[in-house]
Design a protein around this motif. Sequence first.
Motif, PDB file in Angstrom:
ATOM      1  N   CYS A  70       1.208  -1.353  -0.161  1.00 22.74           N
ATOM      2  CA  CYS A  70      -0.027   0.097  -0.009  1.00 22.74           C
ATOM      3  C   CYS A  70       0.926   1.157  -0.043  1.00 22.74           C
ATOM      4  O   CYS A  70       1.823   1.165   0.785  1.00 22.74           O
ATOM      5  CB  CYS A  70      -0.896  -0.141   1.036  1.00 22.74           C
ATOM      6  N   CYS A  73       0.366   3.071   3.786  1.00 23.75           N
ATOM      7  CA  CYS A  73       0.859   2.510   5.112  1.00 23.75           C
ATOM      8  C   CYS A  73       1.858   1.134   4.895  1.00 23.75           C
ATOM      9  O   CYS A  73       2.356   0.788   5.880  1.00 23.75           O
ATOM     10  CB  CYS A  73      -0.277   1.573   5.784  1.00 23.75           C
ATOM     11  N   GLU A  75       1.636  -1.562   3.957  1.00 21.24           N
ATOM     12  CA  GLU A  75       1.394  -2.979   4.456  1.00 21.24           C
ATOM     13  C   GLU A  75       0.914  -3.852   3.132  1.00 21.24           C
ATOM     14  O   GLU A  75       0.571  -2.984   2.070  1.00 21.24           O
ATOM     15  CB  GLU A  75       0.101  -3.021   5.320  1.00 21.24           C
ATOM     16  N   MET A  77      -1.053  -5.641   0.395  1.00 26.13           N
ATOM     17  CA  MET A  77      -2.801  -5.597   0.043  1.00 26.13           C
ATOM     18  C   MET A  77      -2.989  -6.445  -1.331  1.00 26.13           C
ATOM     19  O   MET A  77      -1.983  -6.357  -2.110  1.00 26.13           O
ATOM     20  CB  MET A  77      -3.232  -4.102   0.088  1.00 26.13           C
ATOM     21  N   HIS A 132      -4.933   0.612   0.316  1.00 22.98           N
ATOM     22  CA  HIS A 132      -6.345   0.228   0.771  1.00 22.98           C
ATOM     23  C   HIS A 132      -7.326   1.313   0.651  1.00 22.98           C
ATOM     24  O   HIS A 132      -7.209   2.478   0.717  1.00 22.98           O
ATOM     25  CB  HIS A 132      -5.934  -0.224   2.376  1.00 22.98           C
ATOM     26  N   PRO A 133      -8.305   0.972   0.706  1.00 19.78           N
ATOM     27  CA  PRO A 133      -9.732   1.474   0.897  1.00 19.78           C
ATOM     28  C   PRO A 133      -9.694   2.541   2.047  1.00 19.78           C
ATOM     29  O   PRO A 133      -8.931   1.981   3.279  1.00 19.78           O
ATOM     30  CB  PRO A 133     -10.921   0.664   1.008  1.00 19.78           C
ATOM     31  N   GLY A 135      -9.670   3.956   5.760  1.00 17.00           N
ATOM     32  CA  GLY A 135      -9.973   3.136   6.982  1.00 17.00           C
ATOM     33  C   GLY A 135      -9.351   1.776   7.070  1.00 17.00           C
ATOM     34  O   GLY A 135      -9.459   0.937   8.200  1.00 17.00           O
ATOM     35  N   GLN A 136      -8.789   1.110   6.256  1.00 17.63           N
ATOM     36  CA  GLN A 136      -8.257  -0.444   6.116  1.00 17.63           C
ATOM     37  C   GLN A 136      -6.665  -0.147   6.191  1.00 17.63           C
ATOM     38  O   GLN A 136      -6.080  -1.340   6.188  1.00 17.63           O
ATOM     39  CB  GLN A 136      -8.757  -1.023   4.922  1.00 17.63           C
ATOM     40  N   CYS A 137      -6.033   0.905   6.369  1.00 18.09           N
ATOM     41  CA  CYS A 137      -4.610   0.767   6.235  1.00 18.09           C
ATOM     42  C   CYS A 137      -4.273   0.512   7.657  1.00 18.09           C
ATOM     43  O   CYS A 137      -5.115   0.521   8.780  1.00 18.09           O
ATOM     44  CB  CYS A 137      -4.123   2.131   5.981  1.00 18.09           C
ATOM     45  N   ASN A 138      -3.130   0.309   7.619  1.00 19.40           N
ATOM     46  CA  ASN A 138      -2.524  -0.334   9.232  1.00 19.40           C
ATOM     47  C   ASN A 138      -2.631   1.151  10.154  1.00 19.40           C
ATOM     48  O   ASN A 138      -2.090   2.186   9.933  1.00 19.40           O
ATOM     49  CB  ASN A 138      -0.882  -0.632   9.089  1.00 19.40           C
ATOM     50  N   LYS A 139      -3.353   0.873  11.491  1.00 18.37           N
ATOM     51  CA  LYS A 139      -3.563   1.908  11.850  1.00 18.37           C
ATOM     52  C   LYS A 139      -2.588   2.681  12.758  1.00 18.37           C
ATOM     53  O   LYS A 139      -2.349   3.814  12.792  1.00 18.37           O
ATOM     54  CB  LYS A 139      -4.624   1.401  13.464  1.00 18.37           C
ATOM     55  N   SER A 142      -0.962   4.469  10.058  1.00 16.40           N
ATOM     56  CA  SER A 142      -1.681   5.921   9.584  1.00 16.40           C
ATOM     57  C   SER A 142      -1.771   6.958  10.797  1.00 16.40           C
ATOM     58  O   SER A 142      -1.706   8.058  10.321  1.00 16.40           O
ATOM     59  CB  SER A 142      -3.266   5.364   9.495  1.00 16.40           C
TER      60      SER A 142
END
Length: 168
Positions: A70, A73, A75, A77, A132-133, A135-139, A142
């Motif tokens: 991504c 983030c 990560e 995907m 990622h859409p 809200g779906q990234c690594n918190k 982010s």
Amino acid sequence: MAKFDEYNIQLKTMAVGQKVYEYHLDNNFFQLLEDVEIQKGDVNVKVTVNKTNRESELDFELEGTLVVNCDRCLEEMDQPIKTTGHLVVRLGKEFKDDGDDTIEIPEEQGIINVSWFLYEFCELAIPIRHAHPFGQCNKGMSAKLEELMVSSDSFEENFEEDEEDEDF
């Protein structure tokens, strides 16, 4: 047996007409390629070969999922892809790349290995921006990104202060 022999298409001995080849590109395929960006995927491929006496047209259809990082983030995907490609292959004296979609292969060999073309079509199907859409990234990543981002208001304030401090 060489690691990509299953992607050899025998053009010299193929009868004039149409023949279809199907392949499945999985993690093993991508990991066998050295020094490439894509290392994981699940892609179904259909190659339709239309052969005449001295030339063959190969039409590629690829559909599946590639695993990429991504942009936000970093990560992994899943990136869905669906793409097509076209290649013209001529039998000649030696290997020559005549352009974007035309190559010549030695007639005495008469074989084209399409593994690298399959990889290139996959790579070209990845959008320039892949994330990622929302809200779906690594918190954690982010949160760190938001912490480090400069808001446009604070940038303008700092820029104005810097201009006042400089003597031209």
